[in-house]
Write a protein that holds these residues in place. Structure first.
Motif, mmCIF file in Angstrom:
data_model
loop_
_atom_site.group_PDB
_atom_site.id
_atom_site.type_symbol
_atom_site.label_atom_id
_atom_site.label_comp_id
_atom_site.label_asym_id
_atom_site.label_seq_id
_atom_site.Cartn_x
_atom_site.Cartn_y
_atom_site.Cartn_z
ATOM 1 N N VAL A 63 2.305 -9.213 -10.687
ATOM 2 C CA VAL A 63 2.641 -9.801 -9.395
ATOM 3 C C VAL A 63 1.577 -10.818 -8.984
ATOM 4 N N SER A 64 1.933 -11.673 -8.055
ATOM 5 C CA SER A 64 1.011 -12.687 -7.552
ATOM 6 C C SER A 64 -0.120 -12.044 -6.750
ATOM 7 N N ALA A 65 -1.169 -12.811 -6.506
ATOM 8 C CA ALA A 65 -2.301 -12.323 -5.710
ATOM 9 C C ALA A 65 -1.863 -11.981 -4.289
ATOM 10 N N HIS A 66 -0.964 -12.780 -3.703
ATOM 11 C CA HIS A 66 -0.481 -12.492 -2.348
ATOM 12 C C HIS A 66 0.252 -11.150 -2.317
ATOM 13 N N THR A 67 1.054 -10.912 -3.337
ATOM 14 C CA THR A 67 1.798 -9.655 -3.414
ATOM 15 C C THR A 67 0.861 -8.475 -3.635
ATOM 16 N N LYS A 68 -0.086 -8.632 -4.535
ATOM 17 C CA LYS A 68 -1.029 -7.546 -4.816
ATOM 18 C C LYS A 68 -1.837 -7.202 -3.571
ATOM 19 N N ARG A 69 -2.254 -8.215 -2.816
ATOM 20 C CA ARG A 69 -3.009 -7.968 -1.582
ATOM 21 C C ARG A 69 -2.160 -7.133 -0.611
ATOM 22 N N TYR A 70 -0.889 -7.509 -0.447
ATOM 23 C CA TYR A 70 0.017 -6.757 0.421
ATOM 24 C C TYR A 70 0.134 -5.304 -0.046
ATOM 25 N N LEU A 71 0.347 -5.089 -1.341
ATOM 26 C CA LEU A 71 0.469 -3.716 -1.855
ATOM 27 C C LEU A 71 -0.841 -2.934 -1.710
ATOM 28 N N ASP A 72 -1.976 -3.617 -1.817
ATOM 29 C CA ASP A 72 -3.260 -2.929 -1.612
ATOM 30 C C ASP A 72 -3.354 -2.348 -0.212
ATOM 31 N N TYR A 73 -2.770 -3.019 0.767
ATOM 32 C CA TYR A 73 -2.805 -2.502 2.141
ATOM 33 C C TYR A 73 -2.015 -1.206 2.278
ATOM 34 N N TRP A 74 -1.076 -0.953 1.375
ATOM 35 C CA TRP A 74 -0.357 0.320 1.429
ATOM 36 C C TRP A 74 -1.347 1.474 1.273
ATOM 37 N N SER A 75 -2.401 1.262 0.482
ATOM 38 C CA SER A 75 -3.433 2.307 0.336
ATOM 39 C C SER A 75 -4.056 2.643 1.682
ATOM 40 N N LYS A 76 -4.324 1.630 2.462
ATOM 41 C CA LYS A 76 -4.897 1.848 3.792
ATOM 42 C C LYS A 76 -3.886 2.536 4.698
ATOM 43 N N TRP A 77 -2.640 2.056 4.686
ATOM 44 C CA TRP A 77 -1.634 2.584 5.589
ATOM 45 C C TRP A 77 -1.310 4.046 5.311
ATOM 46 N N LEU A 78 -1.637 4.532 4.131
ATOM 47 C CA LEU A 78 -1.462 5.959 3.848
ATOM 48 C C LEU A 78 -2.410 6.813 4.688
ATOM 49 N N ARG A 79 -3.483 6.195 5.199
ATOM 50 C CA ARG A 79 -4.482 6.934 5.958
ATOM 51 C C ARG A 79 -4.601 6.452 7.399
ATOM 52 N N THR A 80 -4.714 5.146 7.587
ATOM 53 C CA THR A 80 -4.855 4.572 8.924
ATOM 54 C C THR A 80 -4.085 3.261 8.981
ATOM 55 N N PRO A 81 -3.489 2.857 10.049
ATOM 56 C CA PRO A 81 -3.398 3.602 11.296
ATOM 57 C C PRO A 81 -2.230 4.584 11.314
ATOM 58 N N ASP A 82 -1.567 4.793 10.200
ATOM 59 C CA ASP A 82 -0.326 5.564 10.160
ATOM 60 C C ASP A 82 -0.350 6.580 9.026
ATOM 61 N N PRO A 83 -0.949 7.761 9.263
ATOM 62 C CA PRO A 83 -0.987 8.752 8.183
ATOM 63 C C PRO A 83 0.399 9.252 7.767
ATOM 64 N N GLY A 84 1.435 8.918 8.517
ATOM 65 C CA GLY A 84 2.800 9.290 8.144
ATOM 66 C C GLY A 84 3.494 8.239 7.302
ATOM 67 N N PHE A 85 2.756 7.257 6.810
ATOM 68 C CA PHE A 85 3.343 6.154 6.046
ATOM 69 C C PHE A 85 4.095 6.646 4.816
ATOM 70 N N ARG A 86 3.507 7.581 4.072
ATOM 71 C CA ARG A 86 4.154 8.086 2.862
ATOM 72 C C ARG A 86 5.493 8.742 3.196
ATOM 73 N N VAL A 87 5.526 9.531 4.235
ATOM 74 C CA VAL A 87 6.763 10.214 4.634
ATOM 75 C C VAL A 87 7.813 9.189 5.052
ATOM 76 N N LYS A 88 7.385 8.162 5.769
ATOM 77 C CA LYS A 88 8.326 7.132 6.214
ATOM 78 C C LYS A 88 8.895 6.343 5.035
ATOM 79 N N MET A 89 8.103 6.134 4.006
ATOM 80 C CA MET A 89 8.553 5.331 2.866
ATOM 81 C C MET A 89 9.433 6.125 1.898
ATOM 82 N N ALA A 90 9.263 7.426 1.870
ATOM 83 C CA ALA A 90 10.033 8.266 0.949
ATOM 84 C C ALA A 90 11.531 8.076 1.182
ATOM 85 N N GLY A 91 12.261 7.876 0.097
ATOM 86 C CA GLY A 91 13.705 7.708 0.164
ATOM 87 C C GLY A 91 14.167 6.270 0.354
ATOM 88 N N ARG A 92 13.265 5.390 0.724
ATOM 89 C CA ARG A 92 13.625 3.974 0.836
ATOM 90 C C ARG A 92 13.693 3.380 -0.561
#
Length: 194
Positions: A90-119
């Protein structure tokens, strides 16, 4: 449930072959399906800093479009990564966006994984290489991301083209685009998981 598609354009070029192929596929969506298009290159998103084990504040959003991206991501039923094949992934812009998913798993939304499941996570890419196996690292990046978050994976719509608009001459890709979003994607699973 009404489907809501988030198209994330990861190219360094506006209106490139990947975007054209993604739009060709999106044109086939049912009239009731919502579409939101975001150009990752046009958004302010600094390089991701993993500060989980340091003294920094990993929860600070700061002056960026991070919150817009997070909210758009969790609001979508279907997330479409439209990234050209850059250095076999993937492009650098895409990789940067996906890297933020690591953060969103913890802050500011620890429910991120649950919200993404099934999508559903989808990919669209244009590539210059004639051998589609060259895109395997990109496909695995998206597949494994979906598997990690308990998402479905719709696969990657591959097209060929280098010059602007050339992907529209790829008859096989244009034909696949007509039915790409009609499939019922399976749950993504790691190949080594039982």
């Amino acid at each position: 449930m009404t489907r809501s598609f988030l198209f994330l354009l990861g190219s360094a070029r506006t209106g490139g072959n990947t975007e054209l192929l993604a739009r060709a596929a999106a044109d086939q969506l049912p009239a009731g399906a919502e579409q939101r298009w975001l150009n990752l290159a046009a958004l302010r998103l600094p390089d991701f800093r993993d500060e989980r084990h340091g003294a920094g504040d990993a929860g600070a959003v700061g002056e960026s479009d991070e919150e817009l991206l997070r909210e758009a991501t969790v609001a979508a039923t279907d997330i479409v990564i439209a990234s050209p094949l850059y250095w076999y992934s993937v492009s650098a812009h895409t990789k940067r966006y996906l890297d933020y998913w690591s953060k969103w798993l913890r802050t500011p939304d620890p429910g991120f994984r649950v919200k993404m499941a099934g999508r559903t996570l989808w990919g669209v890419t244009a590539m210059a290489h004639a051998e589609e196996g060259a895109a395997e690292p990109l496909v695995l990046t998206l597949h494994h991301t979906a598997a990690y978050l308990g998402m479905r994976f719709g696969g990657v719509l591959l097209g060929h083209g280098t010059r602007p608009g050339q992907v529209l001459a790829d008859e096989d890709a244009v034909l696949r685009a007509k039915t790409f979003f009609t499939q019922s994607p399976p749950q993504a699973r790691f190949p080594w998981a039982s």
